[in-house]
Design an enzyme around this catalytic site. Sequence first.
Site, PDB file in Angstrom:
ATOM      1  CD  GLU A 273     -16.698 -29.473  21.643  1.00  0.00           C
ATOM      2  OE1 GLU A 273     -16.056 -30.114  20.803  1.00  0.00           O
ATOM      3  OE2 GLU A 273     -17.268 -28.394  21.389  1.00  0.00           O
ATOM      4  CD1 TRP A 276     -18.920 -30.592  18.393  1.00  0.00           C
ATOM      5  CD2 TRP A 276     -18.816 -31.285  16.259  1.00  0.00           C
ATOM      6  NE1 TRP A 276     -19.195 -29.521  17.569  1.00  0.00           N
ATOM      7  CE2 TRP A 276     -19.134 -29.917  16.254  1.00  0.00           C
ATOM      8  CE3 TRP A 276     -18.698 -31.942  15.032  1.00  0.00           C
ATOM      9  CZ2 TRP A 276     -19.329 -29.186  15.082  1.00  0.00           C
ATOM     10  CZ3 TRP A 276     -18.896 -31.209  13.855  1.00  0.00           C
ATOM     11  CH2 TRP A 276     -19.207 -29.854  13.898  1.00  0.00           C
ATOM     12  CD1 TRP A 304      -4.534 -32.850  -2.263  1.00  0.00           C
ATOM     13  CD2 TRP A 304      -4.383 -30.992  -1.028  1.00  0.00           C
ATOM     14  NE1 TRP A 304      -5.699 -32.732  -1.544  1.00  0.00           N
ATOM     15  CE2 TRP A 304      -5.630 -31.606  -0.772  1.00  0.00           C
ATOM     16  CE3 TRP A 304      -4.075 -29.812  -0.354  1.00  0.00           C
ATOM     17  CZ2 TRP A 304      -6.561 -31.071   0.116  1.00  0.00           C
ATOM     18  CZ3 TRP A 304      -4.998 -29.279   0.535  1.00  0.00           C
ATOM     19  CH2 TRP A 304      -6.216 -29.905   0.757  1.00  0.00           C
ATOM     20  CG  ASN A 339     -10.811 -28.853  19.348  1.00  0.00           C
ATOM     21  OD1 ASN A 339     -10.736 -29.706  18.472  1.00  0.00           O
ATOM     22  ND2 ASN A 339     -11.675 -27.855  19.291  1.00  0.00           N
ATOM     23  CD1 TRP A 357      -8.079 -33.454   2.621  1.00  0.00           C
ATOM     24  CD2 TRP A 357      -8.263 -35.037   4.189  1.00  0.00           C
ATOM     25  NE1 TRP A 357      -8.950 -34.411   2.147  1.00  0.00           N
ATOM     26  CE2 TRP A 357      -9.092 -35.385   3.090  1.00  0.00           C
ATOM     27  CE3 TRP A 357      -8.227 -35.881   5.291  1.00  0.00           C
ATOM     28  CZ2 TRP A 357      -9.858 -36.552   3.073  1.00  0.00           C
ATOM     29  CZ3 TRP A 357      -8.990 -37.047   5.273  1.00  0.00           C
ATOM     30  CH2 TRP A 357      -9.795 -37.372   4.174  1.00  0.00           C
ATOM     31  CD1 TRP A 380      -6.716 -34.781  10.850  1.00  0.00           C
ATOM     32  CD2 TRP A 380      -5.846 -33.246   9.461  1.00  0.00           C
ATOM     33  NE1 TRP A 380      -5.501 -34.410  11.342  1.00  0.00           N
ATOM     34  CE2 TRP A 380      -4.935 -33.471  10.501  1.00  0.00           C
ATOM     35  CE3 TRP A 380      -5.527 -32.332   8.472  1.00  0.00           C
ATOM     36  CZ2 TRP A 380      -3.713 -32.805  10.590  1.00  0.00           C
ATOM     37  CZ3 TRP A 380      -4.306 -31.655   8.546  1.00  0.00           C
ATOM     38  CH2 TRP A 380      -3.416 -31.898   9.600  1.00  0.00           C
TER      39      TRP A 380
END
Length: 478
Positions: A273, A276, A304, A339, A357, A380
Amino acid sequence: MKRVVFWFRRDLRLSDNVGLHEAGRAAEAVVPVFVFDTRILSREDIGGPCVAFMLECLDSLSKNLEAIGSRLIFRHGDPLVEIPKLVRETGAEAVFWNRDYEPDAIARDRAMEERGKAQGFETRHFKDTVFHEAGELRTGAGRPYVVFTPYARAWRGRPKEPIRPAFKKPCPGVGKIASWPRPSLQKLGFSSRAETPRGGEKIARGMLRRFMAGAVGSYGERRDYPAIDGTSRLSPHLRFGTISGRTVFWSAEKARAEAKPSERDDIDTFVGELIWREFYFQILAEFPHVARGAFRSEYDALGWENDARLFAAWRDGRTGYPIVDAAMRQLNQTGWMHNRLRMIVAMFLTKDLLCDWRWGEGYFMRALCDGDMSANNGGWQWSAGTGTDAAPYFRIFAPVSQSQKFDHGGDFIRRFVPELAGLSADEIHAPWQTVPTRLKSLGYPEPIVDHKDRRLRALKMYKAAKSVSAQLRGSIPR
Ligand SMILES: Cc1cc2nc3c(=O)[nH]c(=O)nc-3n(C[C@H](O)[C@H](O)[C@H](O)COP(=O)(O)OP(=O)(O)OC[C@H]3O[C@@H](n4cnc5c(N)ncnc54)[C@H](O)[C@@H]3O)c2cc1C
């Protein structure tokens, strides 16, 4: 050098702070400053919870500096004006800072270097936020990594810098330097309904110690369950730098060395993590266009629906999907969200409600106390399927199955959706099916959309964007 100004930004700590440590080595006295940057504070993506948490961290930093015979100078305005002014007032020869990877910050820091050249002070900046910054890890073809797994392999394979000693240098005469009084949240133009966590270095270190002594050993197994305290909760501290990524990493390495063999994989998952986090920093630095649009440009053509009424229901935790509502209420009440839930609500907004988004990204930034452009944008775009290492667009979480799987007993939902607190584990995940006649008396809404229908609509929308993009490519004359 006699005097150096150290400019604090997202590194609000004395321990293991590379730039501050270097300033201490280079100068007889270091003038610590924090500028309330009016340009940042007026940005739409800056919200009360983040600023409230930051103010707490600044209070703690001020106290820690006072304890070593120094003081945090506050200024307010444009750093490109305020920092050179402080340099003139104090007779400092240089300004040191740690690097930031947001596009605006990079531009501002370049401008500061130019000011330094024009006004005759030196500027030095340092890598502090990450172990490996953009450009340091490259694929065999010399390109930036855009897929996480090979990036993580390369990251793990590189030697890691040690921790720097805590900064302890007093600053004689600092009491005479003009400083803006530490402003309140309201004075800065913000408010926050969220009960944000406590800030400061000592708090962060205590959290890290407790996590390494306990939950890290079962992290891989427990991290996905929002009702459990299975993660470190260090994100706001890493965001504002009250603890360094290095300290967290080396502490995980120490825990691994002392762990039972059965716990080592969990600790590796945790380090994953942290990787990341660095992955998204390098993505933002290498591909700054992600701050405005899709990493994969074909998805800029997504049609969208952007229904403001559906967005408001999502934002307020009134969608009729208990896991989504509990998550959004956790965000609104605490400024933080687990998360697993961030992924669920992000997929729900984009693939069930068909909202852009970027609407969700912006709302998260304003509501989170750990709002960080790189991780937030990465999360996102991953959820919307538009990003680097993204979930493919046809991967769509079913909110009810996610709820049954990750909040099996419904404890998390009960905590944040008190209307449903009396429902059993079997009833709570889809109350419109299990207790349809009681919804009204419970004061809980019907689902605002039907997941099955919306899933098909989302697939159509994504396929259409891909084919528009293919047609556009085909129509470009060669
Ligand atoms: C849609 C979405 C938006 C997100 N927005 C943010 C954000 O604004 N700020 C933020 O810090 N994280 C963000 N994340 C990543 C992640 O959800 C949080 O970092 C994590 O929930 C924080 O909890 P923790 O500190 O207990 O994490 P732990 O599980 O204890 O992890 C340790 C640290 O690793 C980093 N980390 C963990 N997961 C990720 C990840 N997926 N991406 C990048 N870094 C990670 C964080 O710094 C975290 O504190 C987002 C994820 C998604 C899906």
